[in-house]
Structures are given as C-alpha cells and as structure tokens.
Write a protein that holds these residues in place. Structure first.
Motif, PDB file in Angstrom:
ATOM      1  N   UNK A  27       0.859  -1.196   0.000  1.00 33.18           N
ATOM      2  CA  UNK A  27       0.000   0.000   0.000  1.00 33.18           C
ATOM      3  C   UNK A  27       0.893   1.243   0.000  1.00 33.18           C
ATOM      4  N   UNK A  28       1.906   1.210   0.855  1.00 34.49           N
ATOM      5  CA  UNK A  28       2.853   2.340   0.931  1.00 34.49           C
ATOM      6  C   UNK A  28       3.548   2.525  -0.417  1.00 34.49           C
ATOM      7  N   UNK A  29       4.031   1.418  -0.999  1.00 32.04           N
ATOM      8  CA  UNK A  29       4.736   1.495  -2.290  1.00 32.04           C
ATOM      9  C   UNK A  29       3.830   2.068  -3.376  1.00 32.04           C
ATOM     10  N   UNK A  30       2.557   1.649  -3.377  1.00 37.77           N
ATOM     11  CA  UNK A  30       1.631   2.151  -4.403  1.00 37.77           C
ATOM     12  C   UNK A  30       1.481   3.665  -4.281  1.00 37.77           C
ATOM     13  N   UNK A  50     -10.759   3.203 -18.921  1.00 37.36           N
ATOM     14  CA  UNK A  50     -10.352   4.480 -19.513  1.00 37.36           C
ATOM     15  C   UNK A  50      -9.059   5.043 -18.954  1.00 37.36           C
ATOM     16  N   UNK A  51      -8.419   4.348 -17.992  1.00 41.16           N
ATOM     17  CA  UNK A  51      -7.177   4.873 -17.403  1.00 41.16           C
ATOM     18  C   UNK A  51      -6.071   4.919 -18.457  1.00 41.16           C
ATOM     19  N   UNK A  52      -5.132   5.862 -18.269  1.00 43.92           N
ATOM     20  CA  UNK A  52      -3.985   5.947 -19.176  1.00 43.92           C
ATOM     21  C   UNK A  52      -2.880   4.997 -18.728  1.00 43.92           C
ATOM     22  N   UNK A  53      -2.869   4.700 -17.445  1.00 45.10           N
ATOM     23  CA  UNK A  53      -1.900   3.704 -16.965  1.00 45.10           C
ATOM     24  C   UNK A  53      -2.555   2.847 -15.881  1.00 45.10           C
ATOM     25  N   UNK A  54      -2.347   1.533 -15.971  1.00 45.70           N
ATOM     26  CA  UNK A  54      -2.832   0.613 -14.944  1.00 45.70           C
ATOM     27  C   UNK A  54      -1.618  -0.123 -14.388  1.00 45.70           C
ATOM     28  N   UNK A  55      -1.465  -0.059 -13.064  1.00 44.51           N
ATOM     29  CA  UNK A  55      -0.363  -0.799 -12.429  1.00 44.51           C
ATOM     30  C   UNK A  55      -0.970  -1.824 -11.476  1.00 44.51           C
ATOM     31  N   UNK A  56      -0.578  -3.087 -11.626  1.00 39.22           N
ATOM     32  CA  UNK A  56      -0.953  -4.102 -10.642  1.00 39.22           C
ATOM     33  C   UNK A  56       0.244  -4.257  -9.718  1.00 39.22           C
ATOM     34  N   UNK A  57       0.093  -3.827  -8.464  1.00 39.92           N
ATOM     35  CA  UNK A  57       1.194  -3.940  -7.500  1.00 39.92           C
ATOM     36  C   UNK A  57       0.985  -5.231  -6.711  1.00 39.92           C
ATOM     37  N   UNK A 162      -6.069  11.185   4.887  1.00 39.49           N
ATOM     38  CA  UNK A 162      -6.638  10.897   6.197  1.00 39.49           C
ATOM     39  C   UNK A 162      -5.642  10.988   7.330  1.00 39.49           C
ATOM     40  N   UNK A 163      -6.133  10.720   8.568  1.00 42.47           N
ATOM     41  CA  UNK A 163      -5.323  10.965   9.759  1.00 42.47           C
ATOM     42  C   UNK A 163      -4.364   9.837  10.131  1.00 42.47           C
ATOM     43  N   UNK A 164      -4.440   8.695   9.424  1.00 43.40           N
ATOM     44  CA  UNK A 164      -3.533   7.583   9.750  1.00 43.40           C
ATOM     45  C   UNK A 164      -2.703   7.270   8.509  1.00 43.40           C
ATOM     46  N   UNK A 165      -1.384   7.155   8.695  1.00 44.69           N
ATOM     47  CA  UNK A 165      -0.515   6.955   7.526  1.00 44.69           C
ATOM     48  C   UNK A 165       0.524   5.876   7.808  1.00 44.69           C
ATOM     49  N   UNK A 166       0.993   5.269   6.735  1.00 43.80           N
ATOM     50  CA  UNK A 166       2.102   4.312   6.822  1.00 43.80           C
ATOM     51  C   UNK A 166       3.409   5.031   6.514  1.00 43.80           C
TER      52      UNK A 166
END
Ligand code: SAM
Ligand code: SF4
Length: 473
Positions: A27-30, A50-57, A162-166
């Motif tokens: 999630x952090x890397x994405x 319709x996205x210009x780029x799709x990344x599967x992480x 939001x208020x919580x982060x990695x």
C-alpha cells in the motif's frame, strides 16, 4: 531541482489506476509510485476503465498469486483494447513481488503488458514509462539497484489521505524462513537513515496525520544511521518520533520475535504514544516445526518474550501469524500450536494454510508435504480457537471508554468508523466534523470483527481511556 522530481515538465493530465495486493508495504509502495508519477501528469483514479496507466502492484506470498495476476491482466486487456478503439493508449504494468519473481515470463504470457518492475525500482518509473511509451518492446526491470529508492523518491510527495498513515522504515529480510519468498523478492535487509524517517514523519504530521504505522518486512530489525554516525534501533526511533508535536499514535509492523530487544520492549512501557497492540508472528507452537522453518526461536522463547512485554505493558493486546500444515507437521506438532495459542491469548491473528513457494527450501521437502485435507482441518481448528479469543477480547471492551481515531465514513448515514488503540474497528453515529479526530467512545457493542458505541462528551467520561485489560486468555 529536487532529487527524483521532474519539475519543469509540463504534462497533460492522465489517469492512473493502481491495484494493490498483499501487505501494507505494498500500500505504501503504491502511494509512492503515484507520487513519482504525479510530475508526469498522472492523477490517481479508482476505476481502471479508460485509465492511461494501470499498475498491478502484486504480492507473491501465497499460492495462486501469479494466477490471480494473469486473470486480472486478461480483464485489463479488454479495457486496453477499448481504449485503443477510442484512439487512446493504456500503459499496463506489473509491479511488486510477482513481477520480481516472474520477470520477463509475464510479458511472454501477457504480451499486452508494457512494464514489469520489482519493488526496488519504482523510483526509476519516469524513465521506464518514457521507454515503454516511446520504445518498441516492453520494459523489464527486476534489478536490486545499488542506490536506495528511498534516497531518490520525491522528498515532498502527495498529501496523505486521512489521519492515519504508513511510513516505510525498513525493507527486505535476511532471515530466510524456509517457507518464505520475501528474502528473494524484496532482497536483503535495509534500514532508511534516521533523518529521512523523521523528516517524512514531520511532514505527515504537518498534513494532519495523527497516527503513523512504521512499516518493514522485519521492522524491529531496524538499524538506521543517524546524522552523527550512530546506529539507532526501533526503540530509539520510536522515542524520537514521540517527541513530534501532534503525533498521537505510533505503531509498527511486522516484527520478528528474535529482534525484540530490551529497548523496544521498554518503549512499550514508557512511550504513551506507542499503542498497546503488537503483531508478532510466531507461525507455530512446535519447536520441531519452528526449527524446520528456520525461525531460530522456540515456543517457550516466544512465551517468555510475551511475559517480558506484558510485564512492561500489562495492557498489551497481541496479534500473530500462524501456518498450518508446514511439511512434516504431525498431530502432536499441531497440538503444540493450539497449546501456545491457549497459553498466550490473542486479540486477533492471521492463519494460513502452508503453500509451497517455488524456490524456497520447504517447497522441496519431498514426501513431507502434508495432505491438503489435513491442512484444511487444522486451519479450521486454529481459526475457530483464534476467533473465539478475538470475540472474548472484544467483549472485554463493553462498558469501557476507548480513544478512537475516526478515519473513515461508515456505510450507514451519519456513521463514522475509526480504530481503537487495539486496532479494533469502531462504528459510531457521530457528526462528520469529528472525522480525523481522536474521540472518546463508550463501547456498547462487541462483535467478531468490530465494536460499536457512542461518543462521550468530556463531562460524562468516567473511566480512564486506557485502563488495564483483564486477562483474555
Ligand atoms: N516478516 C514477517 C515474519 O517474520 O513473520 C511476516 C512476513 S509474511 C509477508 C506474512 C505472513 O505470511 C507470514 O508471517 C506467514 O505466516 C505467511 N506466509 C509466508 N509464506 C507463507 C507460505 N509459503 N505459506 C503460508 N503462509 C505463508
Ligand atoms: Fe519471511 Fe518474515 Fe521469515 Fe523474513 S522473517 S523470511 S519476511 S517470514
């Protein structure tokens, strides 16, 4: 120009869809990939159409991980064709641990993929995108570059959501548990320098973040270099982070029992911002199996460690990971696992059926693989016990007043959702203005996976926010 940024590039707005599989590190890397691509004009979207780029992480930790990725790539190909029919171009990329493990094989099986890149290379995304868009063939990058991606990422990246982060502080692993692919896909252990971590934490807090979860495949093996050349462990880092004004909560995950040093254990008793919740995977309760897994600790080592942690922080709620049906696991070994679970008492835990990961030592233990049916039965038994402990733990919350950090909107009208100090989801009818706030909530309902209650006004708080928890074993 800032390191890693592409200031000066005037880019048209493009839509970026990232699908994230697996752990919080992904999630952090994405999020960081989105940061790196922002100067190129890519803006996140929550639909691939319709996205210009799709990344599967991707994540490679369990069975069928690659197959899931290939079937998703099949679906993406239709969207890519639709976009092409409209005269557009959808760049398709596979990132993360499946990309690292499969490399060019992905392009052979799915030729519509433009880029395949491993977890250590996403700081090179701008160059890879340019090559993929302009070049004839696809781009495969599964190097472990000498430079750290963390040194080359934009220093000031997108605002946290939001208020919580990695916050990723450590990566990779040198432990080589015999079932695990992580040392092969994420590479050897690396800790970010202390200054970099503190700067990122301060930036997050300046954007309104109240809770930070420090991430690492082996986060408590953290050994970051400070400006004066000294090396800090995780305990010292946590103490320093606790000095940041406005940072109310600190968590860390995932830890290895062998890396719980005295200073970190002590931090659990002395740093109020360090939440009384610890995810500490043990995998098995059998010493024989733990040895075969190369965990380098016994069941009793784990029990003693928990005793020491509870002596410093009696309020500590525990979580863990368990694997059932590791090669050679007998009924007695499995009984030892159930015994350990009963001895410790977990607030929650994850359990998995052993799945042979190609290239790992356990996968080649010929003739010792446990029957699928037995693995299933053991998994069910372990989950039943863990679920019962989780429900019992949640029920100890009824009647208590807990601090809850509201970070999501619930499904019902006027409902907010947040986390307790012990990681439970708490549902409350509350005004929208409380989103992002830490609020005292009186708990009236306890369920298998969540709690419910009502907001307590200052005048009606009758109990401390963090009373000691009764034994929940
Ligand atoms: N670093 C952590 C540790 O030392 O326990 C965990 C890393 S791994 C991403 C998360 C969990 O996946 C592990 O704790 C383990 O329970 C599970 N896991 C890893 N490989 C597995 C396999 N081959 N089969 C089943 N479960 C596995
Ligand atoms: Fe995998 Fe964790 Fe073992 Fe490292 S310590 S090999 S990440 S299970």
């Amino acid at each position: 120009m800032r390191k890693g940024s592409l200031t000066g590039v005037t880019a048209l707005k493009k839509k970026l869809f990232i699908k994230t599989y697996g752990c919080q590190m992904n999630v952090y890397d994405s999020d960081r990939m989105a940061d790196v691509l922002a100067p190129l004009g890519y803006e996140p979207t929550d639909q691939p159409d319709g996205a210009d780029m799709v990344i599967l992480n991707t994540c490679h930790i369990r069975e069928k991980a690659s197959e899931k990725v290939y079937s998703e790539l099949g679906r993406i190909r239709h969207l890519q064709n639709e976009k092409a029919a409209d005269g557009g171009r959808m760049v398709v990329a596979v990132a993360g641990c499946v990309a690292q493990a499969e490399g060019a094989e992905i392009m052979m099986r799915a030729p519509h993929v433009d880029m395949v890149f491993g977890p250590q290379t996403y700081h090179q995304l701008p160059e890879m995108v340019t090559r993929a868009v302009r070049g004839a063939g696809g781009v495969v990058n599964t190097d472990f570059p000498v430079e750290s991606k963390f040194d080359l990422l934009p220093e000031e990246s997108a605002k946290p959501q939001g208020p919580a982060a990695f916050l990723s502080v450590q990566e990779g692993c040198d432990k080589f548990c015999t079932f695990c692919v992580v040392p092969y896909t994420r590479g050897s252990e690396y800790s970010r320098p202390v200054g970099q971590v503190l700067n990122e934490a301060r930036r997050l807090v300046s954007h309104g973040v109240r809770e930070i979860t420090l991430l690492g495949q082996n986060v408590n093996a953290f050994h970051g270099e400070a400006a004066d050349g000294s090396v800090w462990g995780l305990g010292r880092l946590i103490r320093e982070l606790a000095e940041i004004d406005g940072l109310a909560r600190i968590r860390y995950t995932t830890s290895h029992p062998r890396d719980m040093d005295d200073d970190l254990i002590d931090a659990h008793g002395t740093v109020p911002q360090l939440m009384p919740f610890l995810h500490l995977p043990v995998q098995s309760g059998s010493d024989r199996i733990l040895a075969a897994m190369n965990r380098k600790h016994t069941g009793d080592d784990y029990r003693r460690l928990i005793d020491r942690l509870r002596a410093r922080q009696p309020d500590l709620a525990l979580s863990s990971d368990f694997i059932t049906g590791f090669p050679g696991e007998t009924d007695q070994d499995f009984a030892d696992t159930l015994r350990l679970i009963n001895d410790i008492g977990f607030a929650q835990a994850y359990s998995f059926k052993y799945s042979a990961r190609p290239g790992t030592p356990a996968a080649s233990l010929e003739g010792r693989q446990v029957d699928e049916k037995v693995k299933d039965e053991r998994l069910q038994a372990v989950q039943q016990l863990l679920n019962a402990q989780q429900v019992a733990f949640n029920q100890t919350m009824i009647g208590r007043t807990l601090s809850v950090l509201f970070d999501r909107v619930g499904k019902l009208d006027g409902q907010l959702l947040g986390r307790s100090a012990y990681m439970q989801s708490v549902y409350v009818q509350a005004p929208a203005r409380l989103m992002g706030q830490m609020v005292e909530v009186h708990i009236t309902g306890a369920y298998a996976n969540s709690l419910s209650g009502h907001v307590v006004t200052a005048e009606t708080v009758t109990q401390p926010a963090r009373p000691a928890v009764e034994a929940h074993a």
